[in-house]
Write a protein that holds these residues in place. Structure first.
Motif, PDB file in Angstrom:
ATOM      1  N   ARG A 145       0.859  -1.187   0.000  1.00 27.13           N
ATOM      2  CA  ARG A 145       0.000   0.000   0.000  1.00 27.13           C
ATOM      3  C   ARG A 145       0.892   1.232   0.000  1.00 27.13           C
ATOM      4  O   ARG A 145       1.844   1.306   0.784  1.00 27.13           O
ATOM      5  CB  ARG A 145      -0.879   0.001   1.251  1.00 27.13           C
ATOM      6  CG  ARG A 145      -1.759   1.236   1.303  1.00 27.13           C
ATOM      7  CD  ARG A 145      -2.710   1.205   2.461  1.00 27.13           C
ATOM      8  NE  ARG A 145      -2.034   1.437   3.724  1.00 27.13           N
ATOM      9  CZ  ARG A 145      -2.651   1.410   4.893  1.00 27.13           C
ATOM     10  NH1 ARG A 145      -3.942   1.116   4.953  1.00 27.13           N
ATOM     11  NH2 ARG A 145      -1.994   1.646   6.002  1.00 27.13           N
ATOM     12  N   ASP A 172       0.560   5.952   3.543  1.00 22.86           N
ATOM     13  CA  ASP A 172      -0.744   6.312   4.117  1.00 22.86           C
ATOM     14  C   ASP A 172      -0.499   7.033   5.434  1.00 22.86           C
ATOM     15  O   ASP A 172      -0.741   6.491   6.504  1.00 22.86           O
ATOM     16  CB  ASP A 172      -1.544   5.010   4.339  1.00 22.86           C
ATOM     17  CG  ASP A 172      -2.952   5.270   4.876  1.00 22.86           C
ATOM     18  OD1 ASP A 172      -3.488   6.351   4.624  1.00 22.86           O
ATOM     19  OD2 ASP A 172      -3.495   4.384   5.553  1.00 22.86           O
ATOM     20  N   ARG A 181      -4.441  13.893   4.393  1.00 22.37           N
ATOM     21  CA  ARG A 181      -3.772  12.655   4.769  1.00 22.37           C
ATOM     22  C   ARG A 181      -3.771  11.695   3.584  1.00 22.37           C
ATOM     23  O   ARG A 181      -4.475  11.919   2.598  1.00 22.37           O
ATOM     24  CB  ARG A 181      -4.451  12.002   5.989  1.00 22.37           C
ATOM     25  CG  ARG A 181      -5.936  11.743   5.823  1.00 22.37           C
ATOM     26  CD  ARG A 181      -6.518  10.967   7.011  1.00 22.37           C
ATOM     27  NE  ARG A 181      -6.198   9.548   6.903  1.00 22.37           N
ATOM     28  CZ  ARG A 181      -6.958   8.568   7.415  1.00 22.37           C
ATOM     29  NH1 ARG A 181      -8.057   8.861   8.077  1.00 22.37           N
ATOM     30  NH2 ARG A 181      -6.615   7.315   7.258  1.00 22.37           N
ATOM     31  N   GLU A 186     -12.275   2.833   1.576  1.00 26.24           N
ATOM     32  CA  GLU A 186     -12.381   3.262   2.974  1.00 26.24           C
ATOM     33  C   GLU A 186     -13.344   4.434   3.108  1.00 26.24           C
ATOM     34  O   GLU A 186     -13.855   4.715   4.184  1.00 26.24           O
ATOM     35  CB  GLU A 186     -11.010   3.712   3.497  1.00 26.24           C
ATOM     36  CG  GLU A 186      -9.953   2.641   3.416  1.00 26.24           C
ATOM     37  CD  GLU A 186      -8.593   3.126   3.900  1.00 26.24           C
ATOM     38  OE1 GLU A 186      -8.258   2.854   5.047  1.00 26.24           O
ATOM     39  OE2 GLU A 186      -7.869   3.770   3.101  1.00 26.24           O
ATOM     40  N   ASP A 189     -11.064   2.477   8.735  1.00 26.43           N
ATOM     41  CA  ASP A 189     -11.463   3.817   8.291  1.00 26.43           C
ATOM     42  C   ASP A 189     -12.904   3.827   7.790  1.00 26.43           C
ATOM     43  O   ASP A 189     -13.619   4.812   7.970  1.00 26.43           O
ATOM     44  CB  ASP A 189     -10.507   4.333   7.205  1.00 26.43           C
ATOM     45  CG  ASP A 189      -9.302   5.022   7.828  1.00 26.43           C
ATOM     46  OD1 ASP A 189      -9.500   5.857   8.726  1.00 26.43           O
ATOM     47  OD2 ASP A 189      -8.167   4.707   7.440  1.00 26.43           O
ATOM     48  N   ARG A 191     -12.066   7.006  15.032  1.00 29.21           N
ATOM     49  CA  ARG A 191     -11.554   5.697  15.433  1.00 29.21           C
ATOM     50  C   ARG A 191     -10.575   5.774  16.590  1.00 29.21           C
ATOM     51  O   ARG A 191     -10.269   4.768  17.221  1.00 29.21           O
ATOM     52  CB  ARG A 191     -10.926   4.966  14.233  1.00 29.21           C
ATOM     53  CG  ARG A 191      -9.622   5.524  13.752  1.00 29.21           C
ATOM     54  CD  ARG A 191      -9.229   4.915  12.415  1.00 29.21           C
ATOM     55  NE  ARG A 191      -8.127   3.980  12.520  1.00 29.21           N
ATOM     56  CZ  ARG A 191      -7.483   3.462  11.475  1.00 29.21           C
ATOM     57  NH1 ARG A 191      -7.851   3.778  10.241  1.00 29.21           N
ATOM     58  NH2 ARG A 191      -6.502   2.642  11.632  1.00 29.21           N
TER      59      ARG A 191
HETATM   60 MG    MG Z   1      -7.087   3.115   6.669  1.00 27.59          MG
END
Ligand code: MG
Ligand code: PEP
Length: 755
Positions: free
Chosen positions: A512, A515, A538, A611, A635, A645
């Motif tokens: 990925r 992030d 983000r 997400e 997410d 979260r």
């Molecule tokens: Mg995430």
């Protein structure tokens, strides 16, 4: 910055203080002399010393200038009045017009109404405020920074007298829980899973500095230099060990090495030496100042960095006061639970990891450097256990329950036995899971479920083969970025990704792209203070706005693949156009590599995370452009229910097993199925057997989860009949219930599904 003049003033004052402290007379008489001396030296009409007594009360212990009758009578609670304010915040206060301050609390017995200006500093010992030292003047005097510094230095010397046990009984200074010797269960936060049982070892009990005032600053500067050299040498030694060859813990220590060369910090210590302190007292002073100031800071990154300095300061103090850091290793009991306020990244290496059964911290965060190192060493960690150090005695029995984020101190026999049983059962289950390793993850009716692993550290790769996972369904690339002090360049990234692909040994790895943002703060790159970081700048938003970062990462991935298969996934895509933009950047990089004559991946698969709910409303436009989709349920839950979260107050408010979430998943699964695009779920939800069961029921066929969850989830899969579950779900999905959890649990029990 201290001026030369100020330096000599405070050195003179320190010299006199030393004479008084070492002289004759009772402790009270010596304290009386001390306040008189300070008042005279600082040209103040008043100097008062308040001492912290049991119950968080500050008692006036000595004064020059206030009414003597008030001594031992005037008492202020922490937080009450300006003195209480200084103690509560552990920071100095200097006010030209103190009486107009909203916190001013008038005490008639002191006669202080005639004094207008006030300067006060906390008297700190270790991390505790043990008193407050105050000077006052009749005029509206503006105290300078240098004067505050001088008073702080004096306060440090006074701390010695206060905590000697001569003025106030030592037990009063250390707030001990009334139930100190009773069993206790303390709540904390899980930083690393696992359970350990052992005896408490308090992380490096505080070093008592015997010599505070120095004869010759040059000698002290030389001692400081020597100590720094010794520490750098031991760092080099650590770097040369085989276990330090690579991995994120090496990056962490690289960052630490940089701190050891921080000019600002070293200058402050040298300046403190120039005021007349010994090298160790200077280190302690700068350290206490930093800590008091930093404790006000809410920025998690900066707070974490403080612990790097703390580690260094401890190490320096140890060296300067002739301590031997190897003692910690030698004396370590067979099964030890290490208890500390927080640990620096290097400190864990002082203890024999084979004897460490757990780590309990008062502070910290799951992404703290020490947590990364503990994960690498496979030590359970519970963090943010409030005041644990005050509630525990060395060698107390402790259970560190990393799985549930709790700690048992002096557990009664029944709890201890049940934990021993649980640990025994856990071992047995692990043995069963190990046997499952080579069995396929197939349901009762023969449907094959893809079980993949989530990873984020090179060290996680060892679990890939041990767990029998099909591959890595989510490789979070951000951890190495977070562990370093600057962005890793293409070469460094290539090296790391190549190792990951090599160690996966033919099993697929989904990388990925970066992030970060939200709660994942990059040390060198946090330009904005946002009100809602989870909804802010983000993840893909950052890398699309800073395409060079994305390009470097993609280039490194292409090079690491070196002609093998490559799978790349983009996080937090909210609309198709973002994915297309990311893909275009990828295309440019592929062309770049082709033109350079570098080998291209044998197969290139590009996917997206789902997400952000908006993307689910564009599935038709999206699916032709991706090879796979992975639902990030962490997410997704946050955005679907509008529930932060990271906020424990609402963590339990909504259940991922709510009809809304499962309906969402079911629709996405049907759409991906129809388009022939592979779909997985890679959030925490996929790692919990009951939740994973529900996901299979709504049509998900691939799960990606952390290594310890693989055994339990595979066991569930092998005992499930998806057809029966789907039929049942059809009857309950449209209910207006808050959660379908209890119904699904009953289904599992009735149908013999092992959870
Ligand atoms: Mg995430
Ligand atoms: C998720 O959001 O579910 C996810 C897997 O990503 P992360 O937890 O890294 O944000």
């Amino acid at each position: 910055m201290l001026t030369a003049n100020n330096t000599s003033v405070s050195r003179r004052l320190l010299g006199r203080l030393r004479d008084v402290m070492a002289g004759s007379g009772s402790p009270q008489e010596r304290l009386d002399k001390v306040v008189t001396l300070i008042a005279a030296d600082m040209v103040a009409e008043v100097c008062s010393c308040y001492v912290m007594r049991a119950g968080e009360v500050l008692e006036l212990f000595a004064t020059e200038g206030l009414k003597k009758d008030a001594v031992h009578k005037t008492r202020l609670r922490v937080g009450e009045g300006l003195v209480g304010d200084i103690a509560a915040h552990a920071r100095p206060l200097a006010l030209a017009d103190a009486q107009s301050h909203p916190n001013f609390a008038y005490r008639p017995e002191t006669g202080e109404e005639i004094f207008h200006s006030l300067m006060g500093v906390p008297i700190i010992r270790g991390s505790r405020v043990v008193g407050v030292l105050v000077v006052q003047n009749r005029t509206m005097r503006h105290y300078t920074d240098e004067e505050i510094e001088t008073l702080e230095t004096v306060a440090m010397v006074l701390a010695e007298l206060i905590t000697s046990g001569e003025l106030v009984r030592r037990e009063e200074l250390v707030p001990v829980d009334g139930n100190a010797l009773l069993p206790l269960r303390l709540e904390g936060v899980r930083f690393n899973a696992g359970v350990g049982l052992g005896v408490a070892v308090l992380h490096r009990p505080r070093i008592t500095i015997r010599r505070l005032v120095a004869e010759d600053p040059d000698v002290e500067l030389e001692r400081l230099k020597k100590a720094l050299t010794a520490i750098k040498n031991s760092l080099e030694e650590l770097f040369s060990r085989p276990e330090m060859r690579d991995g994120e813990h090496r990056d962490v220590l690289e960052t630490y090495r940089m701190f050891a060369e921080d000019k600002g910090w070293l200058n402050r210590i040298s300046e403190a030496i120039m005021t007349g302190l010994t090298a160790e007292a200077a280190v302690q002073k700068v350290h206490d100042d930093t800590r008091a100031r930093m404790s006000q800071i809410t920025d998690p990154y900066l707070r974490e960095r403080m612990h790097d300095f703390e580690d260094l300061a401890n190490r320096l103090l140890q060296y300067l006061s002739g301590g031997d850091s190897d003692a910690a290793k030698g004396d370590l009991p067979e099964a030890a639970i290490l208890i500390g306020r927080n640990l620096g990244p290097m400190e864990l290496f002082d203890y024999d990891p084979k004897r460490l059964r757990g780590l309990v911290l008062e502070e910290g965060s799951a992404t703290a450097h020490v947590a990364i190192v503990a994960r690498a060493l496979d030590i359970p960690v519970v963090g943010r256990v409030k005041d644990v150090l005050d509630k525990i005695e060395p060698l107390d029995q402790v259970i560190c329950d990393g799985d549930n984020g709790q700690v048992f101190i002096r557990p009664p026999d029944d709890i201890r036995e049940s934990f021993m049983d649980a640990m025994g059962q856990r071992q047995q289950r692990l043995a069963v899971y190990a046997r499952l390793r080579d069995l396929p993850a197939v349901t009762c009716e023969g449907i094959k479920i893809g079980i993949h692993m989530n990873a984020g550290l090179l060290l996680d790769l060892q679990h890939l083969h041990a767990s029998g996972a099909d591959g890595i369904g989510l490789y979070r690339t951000e951890l190495p970025f977070m562990a370093r002090s600057s962005l890793p360049d293409v070469a460094a990234q290539t090296l790391l990704y190549r190792k990951i692909i090599d160690q996966a040994d033919g099993k697929p790895v989904v990388f990925r792209t970066l992030d970060v943002g939200g709660d994942k703060v990059l040390p060198y790159w946090n330009p904005y203070d946002e009100d809602n970081p989870a909804l802010g700048w983000r993840s893909i938003r950052i890398t699309l706005d800073r395409p060079a970062v994305m390009r470097h990462q993609l280039r490194a991935l292409l090079r690491a693949a070196d002609g093998r298969e490559l799978r790349v996934m983009f996080p937090m895509i909210a609309e198709v156009s973002e994915l297309l933009q990311a893909r275009r950047i990828f295309d440019i990089e592929v062309e770049h590599e082709r033109a350079a004559g570098n080998p291209l991946p044998s197969k290139l698969l590009v996917g997206t995370m789902l997400e952000v709910p908006a993307l689910a409303f564009q599935m038709e436009a999206l699916l032709p452009h991706v090879d796979f989709v992975s639902i990030g349920s962490n997410d997704l839950t946050q955005f679907l229910f509008a529930v932060d979260r990271g906020n424990p107050r609402i963590a339990e408010r909504y259940d991922p097993l709510a009809p809304a979430m499962l309906t969402f998943m079911k629709r996405v699964a049907a759409q991906c199925d129809a388009a022939g695009v592979s779909l997985s779920v890679c959030g925490e939800m996929a790692g919990r057997p009951l939740e994973a069961m529900a996901l299979l029921g709504v049509g998900i066929r691939n799960l990606s989860l952390s290594a310890p969850s693989i055994g339990p989830v595979k066991t569930m899969v092998r005992s499930l009949d998806i057809g029966a579950l789907r039929a049942y779900l059809d009857t309950i999905m449209d209910l207006p219930d808050h959660s379908l959890r209890s119904k699904l649990k009953s289904f599992a029990i009735d149908h013999g599904v092992t959870l």
